[in-house]
Write a protein that holds these residues in place. Structure first.
Motif, mmCIF file in Angstrom:
data_model
loop_
_atom_site.group_PDB
_atom_site.id
_atom_site.type_symbol
_atom_site.label_atom_id
_atom_site.label_comp_id
_atom_site.label_asym_id
_atom_site.label_seq_id
_atom_site.Cartn_x
_atom_site.Cartn_y
_atom_site.Cartn_z
ATOM 1 N N MET A 186 -29.244 36.261 31.818
ATOM 2 C CA MET A 186 -28.533 37.102 30.861
ATOM 3 C C MET A 186 -28.757 36.557 29.451
ATOM 4 N N GLY A 187 -28.770 37.463 28.482
ATOM 5 C CA GLY A 187 -28.949 37.055 27.099
ATOM 6 C C GLY A 187 -28.768 38.230 26.169
ATOM 7 N N PRO A 203 -26.950 42.909 27.668
ATOM 8 C CA PRO A 203 -25.874 43.779 27.202
ATOM 9 C C PRO A 203 -26.295 44.430 25.889
ATOM 10 N N CYS A 204 -25.947 45.689 25.719
ATOM 11 C CA CYS A 204 -26.463 46.428 24.572
ATOM 12 C C CYS A 204 -25.408 47.370 24.016
ATOM 13 N N LEU A 205 -25.232 47.317 22.706
ATOM 14 C CA LEU A 205 -24.404 48.285 21.995
ATOM 15 C C LEU A 205 -25.044 48.506 20.622
ATOM 16 N N VAL A 228 -22.044 42.671 30.789
ATOM 17 C CA VAL A 228 -22.832 41.684 31.527
ATOM 18 C C VAL A 228 -22.555 41.779 33.027
ATOM 19 N N SER A 229 -21.297 41.909 33.410
ATOM 20 C CA SER A 229 -20.941 41.995 34.832
ATOM 21 C C SER A 229 -21.591 43.204 35.485
ATOM 22 N N ALA A 230 -21.530 44.345 34.807
ATOM 23 C CA ALA A 230 -22.129 45.557 35.377
ATOM 24 C C ALA A 230 -23.638 45.395 35.524
ATOM 25 N N GLY A 231 -24.268 44.804 34.528
ATOM 26 C CA GLY A 231 -25.708 44.596 34.612
ATOM 27 C C GLY A 231 -26.096 43.639 35.725
ATOM 28 N N ALA A 232 -25.321 42.556 35.877
ATOM 29 C CA ALA A 232 -25.620 41.570 36.923
ATOM 30 C C ALA A 232 -25.405 42.159 38.307
ATOM 31 N N ARG A 248 -28.098 32.368 29.704
ATOM 32 C CA ARG A 248 -27.891 31.534 30.887
ATOM 33 C C ARG A 248 -28.472 32.239 32.102
ATOM 34 N N ALA A 249 -28.679 31.472 33.167
ATOM 35 C CA ALA A 249 -29.247 32.023 34.400
ATOM 36 C C ALA A 249 -28.385 31.612 35.578
ATOM 37 N N PHE A 250 -28.419 32.426 36.621
ATOM 38 C CA PHE A 250 -27.649 32.127 37.831
ATOM 39 C C PHE A 250 -28.260 32.891 38.991
ATOM 40 N N SER A 251 -27.972 32.416 40.166
ATOM 41 C CA SER A 251 -28.443 33.137 41.349
ATOM 42 C C SER A 251 -27.513 34.316 41.618
#
Length: 399
Positions: A78-79, A2-4, A64-68, A150-153
Motif C-alpha cells: 500500500m502507498g 488509495p485515491c481521492l 486502504v481496507s477496501a483495496g486490500a 508498507r507491505a503485508f501478506s
C-alpha cells in the motif's frame, strides 16, 4: 493505492508500479481504491489497466481496507498515489515478506526525506512524538509508525481485523500486528515532495489527535492498569499508615484528611484497574510472551468464582470491623473519634470488594459475548487458546 482526486499523479504511480512488476518478473496488479474522486482519476486508472475499487465510505483507512480486501495478490503493498513514494522500487518490500515478515514498514527517517517532502511540524514533532508513544504503548520497535508505504501478506491483513476508517488506520495496523504477534520489520525508504499540486488531505491537529486517541484507548496497560495499580497501592499504604490514628512525620501532622485522600485514591485506582481489565478482554492480551500472568488469570475457567471469593472475603472483613464499631457505639456514650480512621478503612474495603465482585460479573459477560462473536466469525481467540492449553496440561505455543 488509495485515491481521492489524484489525476495529476495517479498515472505516473501506476506506470512505475507496472514497470517494477515487469522488471522483477512478478505477476502483479494495481488496485486503485477510489474514495469518490470527482476529477479524471478513475478514467486514468482504467485506461492504464489498473483495477478500480469504488469505496463509498469516506476516509483513508476505509479506502486502504477496501483495496486490500479486493486485492488478489499474496503480497499487498500500500502507498499514496501522490508520487511521494517511489512505486518503481518495491524490491525490498517483496523480499521481506517472502523472507517471512508479516508486515513490512517503510521508515522515512532512515531512508531520507527530501526538502519540502514533510512539513517541519510533522518531521520534528508530530511523527517522532507519536511514534515514540506508540513504540512504548504497543511494545514494538517501529521507528516510523505513520509511513504511508508498507507491505503485508494477505493472510496477515485478514488476521489484523482492522476497522479504523480515518488516518489512525496507520497506527491501528501496527498496533494490531503487535497484539496478535505478527512479525514486523522495517526497511528504509525515501520520501519525495508530492506532485499533486493541491493541499494534502491530512489535517495536522485533527488527524494527530485521532492517532493519539487511538493509542491511548488501545493500550490498557499504560492508560488504565499501571496508573490504577499505582493509585490503589498509594491509597492503601496511606490508609494502612493512618488506620490506628493520626501520625506526625518530620513535624507534620497527618490525620483523617489524609486517610480520606488515601481512601479516594484506592477507590479510584480499583475502578481504573477494573476498566483496564475489561479493556484487556475486549482487545485481547497479545501473544503468549506479553502479560503472561494476566493471560492465564483472564483465561482461568473459574475466574468469576475465585474473584467473587476474594471480594466476598474483603466484604465480610470490612462488615465485621464496621459492625464491631457499631456495637461499640451502641454500648457506650463515647464520641468514637479515636476510631474514625479505622471506620474509613473498613468502609473503603467494603466499597472496593463490591467493585471487584460486580466487575467480575461484567468481565465474565464480556468474555462470553466476545467468545460468541469470535466463533461466529471463525476468528481464534488468544485467551481461549491459553485456556485450552491449560486444560491439556501444556503451554501455548508462541509464534
Amino acid at each position: 493505492m488509495p485515491c481521492l482526486n489524484e489525476e495529476n499523479t495517479l498515472g505516473m504511480c501506476i506506470e512505475k508500479a507496472q514497470a517494477c512488476f515487469k522488471r522483477l518478473g512478478v505477476a502483479g496488479e494495481v488496485v486503485v481504491a477510489d474514495n469518490g474522486s470527482t476529477d479524471r482519476s478513475v478514467q486514468i486508472a482504467e485506461a492504464l489497466g489498473a483495477r478500480v475499487v469504488h469505496v463509498p465510505v469516506k476516509g483513508y483507512g476505509a479506502a486502504v481496507s477496501a483495496g486490500a480486501r479486493a486485492a488478489w495478490g499474496r503480497v499487498i503493498i500500500m502507498g499514496d498515489s501522490d508520487d511521494s513514494y517511489d512505486w518503481s522500487q518495491l524490491d525490498n518490500f517483496i523480499t521481506a515478506v517472502d523472507a517471512g515478515s508479516d508486515l513490512v514498514m517503510g521508515n522515512r527517517f532512515r531512508g531520507g526525506i527530501e526538502p519540502g517532502a514533510m512539513p517541519p511540524l510533522h518531521r520534528y514533532l508530530g511523527n517522532p512524538v507519536l511514534s515514540f508513544i506508540s513504540k512504548i504503548a504497543f511494545r514494538i520497535p517501529v521507528g516510523d509508525f505513520h509511513c504511508g508505504m508498507r507491505a503485508f501478506s494477505a493472510d496477515a491483513f485478514r488476521r489484523m481485523r482492522l476497522s479504523a476508517t480515518g488516518m489512525e488506520f496507520a497506527t491501528e495496523m501496527v498496533a494490531s500486528a503487535s497484539r496478535i504477534g505478527l512479525k514486523v520489520t522495517e526497511i528504509p525508504i525515501k520520501l519525495y515532495p508530492d506532485k499533486r499540486g493541491r493541499p494534502p488531505h491530512l489535517r495536522s491537529f485533527r488527524d494527530g489527535w485521532r492517532h493519539l486517541r487511538f493509542i491511548l484507548s488501545h493500550s490498557p496497560d499504560h492508560m488504565f492498569l499501571w496508573p490504577g495499580i499505582g493509585m490503589f497501592l498509594v491509597g492503601m499504604a496511606m490508609m494502612g499508615a493512618l488506620m490506628a490514628g493520626p501520625v506526625t512525620v518530620g513535624g507534620k501532622y497527618f490525620g483523617v484528611h489524609f486517610n480520606i485522600l488515601g481512601a479516594m485514591l484506592a477507590l479510584i485506582g480499583t475502578n481504573i484497574v477494573s476498566m483496564g481489565m475489561l479493556g484487556k478482554v475486549i482487545l485481547g492480551i497479545g501473544p503468549p510472551d506479553r502479560s503472561p500472568f494476566l493471560r492465564r488469570m483472564l483465561a482461568h475457567p473459574h475466574l468469576l468464582e475465585l474473584t467473587l471469593a476474594v471480594g466476598g472475603a474483603g466484604l465480610l472483613g470490612g462488615l465485621a470491623v464496621d459492625g464491631a464499631l457499631l456495637l461499640r457505639w451502641l454500648d457506650s456514650n463515647e464520641s468514637m473519634a479515636d476510631s474514625v480512621n479505622l471506620a474509613i478503612v473498613a468502609s473503603t474495603v467494603i466499597a472496593i470488594s463490591l467493585e471487584v465482585m460486580f466487575s467480575a460479573f461484567l468481565l465474565f459477560l464480556a468474555r462470553v459475548r466476545l467468545d460468541e462473536a469470535r466463533r461466529s466469525t471463525d476468528v481464534p481467540d488468544p485467551l481461549s487458546a491459553v485456556a485450552q492449553a491449560r486444560n491439556a496440561g501444556q503451554a501455548p505455543a508462541s509464534r
